[in-house]
Design an enzyme around this catalytic site. Structure first.
Site, short mmCIF file in Angstrom:
data_model
loop_
_atom_site.label_atom_id
_atom_site.label_comp_id
_atom_site.label_asym_id
_atom_site.label_seq_id
_atom_site.Cartn_x
_atom_site.Cartn_y
_atom_site.Cartn_z
N LEU A 120 0.82 -1.07 -0.38
CA LEU A 120 0.02 0.05 0.02
C LEU A 120 0.75 1.11 -0.42
CD1 LEU A 120 -3.13 -0.36 2.75
CD2 LEU A 120 -2.80 0.29 0.39
N ASP A 121 0.68 1.91 -0.54
CA ASP A 121 1.09 3.69 -0.73
C ASP A 121 1.49 3.79 0.37
OD1 ASP A 121 1.80 3.06 -3.50
OD2 ASP A 121 -0.40 4.27 -3.96
N ILE A 122 2.33 4.92 1.13
CA ILE A 122 3.05 5.51 2.30
C ILE A 122 1.42 6.62 2.82
CG2 ILE A 122 3.59 7.51 0.72
CD1 ILE A 122 5.73 7.58 3.35
N SER A 124 -1.74 6.08 1.27
CA SER A 124 -3.13 4.93 1.33
C SER A 124 -3.07 4.49 2.90
CB SER A 124 -3.10 3.77 0.16
OG SER A 124 -2.43 4.62 -1.03
#
Length: 248
Positions: A120-122, A124
């Site tokens: 998961l992106d930072i 998100s």
């Protein structure tokens, strides 16, 4: 004539374990081919040969844990980068969800080889799976995975009016990324400013890039489901064990 394969690759193909686990088990003498112990790394087998593993390997695998974490903003999924902490630092006794039904007891040894199965992106949030079990990692992020991942995505339309239905259809199927067509997705409105995305692939920043292609800006992204496992009531920053009867 069928070509021989590396034993570790064949064990992974059969779903016995990950390749890394296979190499460890081979080195320990826990793997038999047609009843004979094979302990040399790099050994090859024919697809017709029977592979079995000793009870010690099965017991070791049974002890491997899988953790479900509600990742907050500001943590990276994998290795620490640019001064940001990896999400695994949140897996500690004081952050365990008080409503976790699992009888599993926490032990620091469970943090060894606990790696994210997907990212998961930072910026998100939502469901992040961390596992010691190579079979689960392969199931979730292997090239041929068919497991769905569902996201709730808050968006702003950067053009006048509303997103045209034709562009919503494009989000479902018809966009290209990195020179390849994206697999069909399920994208629908949840309410006026939130879309539900269900994907079967996970290219880097895929949802944000898909949205940009049709004039949408993502202002919030939350993963709420992976396969049959839901984020549910798990609070941000807290974690629980994957229950023995839970299947992705």
């Amino acid at each position: 004539m069928t070509e021989p394969l590396r034993l570790s690759k064949r064990m992974s193909e059969l779903g016995l374990c990950s390749r890394r686990e296979a190499d460890e088990w081979i080195a320990r003498g826990w793997v038999r081919v047609d009843g004979q112990v094979v302990s040399e790394l790099g050994s090859k087998v024919l697809p017709s040969q029977r592979i079995t593993v000793e009870r010690q390997a099965q017991a070791q695998q049974a002890r491997r844990v899988t953790v479900l974490l509600h990742k907050p903003v500001g943590y990276v999924s994998g290795q620490a980068e640019d001064g940001y902490k990896p999400a695994v630092v949140l897996v500690k006794p004081e952050n365990r969800w008080s409503a976790d039904p699992s009888p599993e007891q926490f032990h620091p040894a469970q943090l060894k080889s606990l790696v994210p199965a997907g990212r998961l992106d930072i910026d998100s949030v939502g469901l992040l799976v961390l596992t010691q079990d190579g079979r689960i990692a392969k199931k979730l992020i292997g090239e041929d995975t068919s497991i769905e991942k569902e996201y709730l995505v808050r968006v702003q339309y950067t053009k006048p009016g509303r997103l045209p239905d034709a562009d919503l259809k494009k989000l479902n199927h018809g966009l290209w990324m990195d020179g390849k067509p994206l697999l069909p997705a399920k994208v629908r409105w949840q309410n006026d400013d939130q879309l539900s995305f269900t994907l079967r692939e996970g290219k880097k920043r895929q949802i944000r890039r898909m949205c940009e292609m049709v004039g949408l800006k993502v202002v919030g992204l939350k993963r709420v489901r992976i396969g049959r496992v839901k984020l549910g009531e798990l609070p941000p920053g807290q974690w629980r064990y994957l229950a023995p009867d839970e299947q992705f």
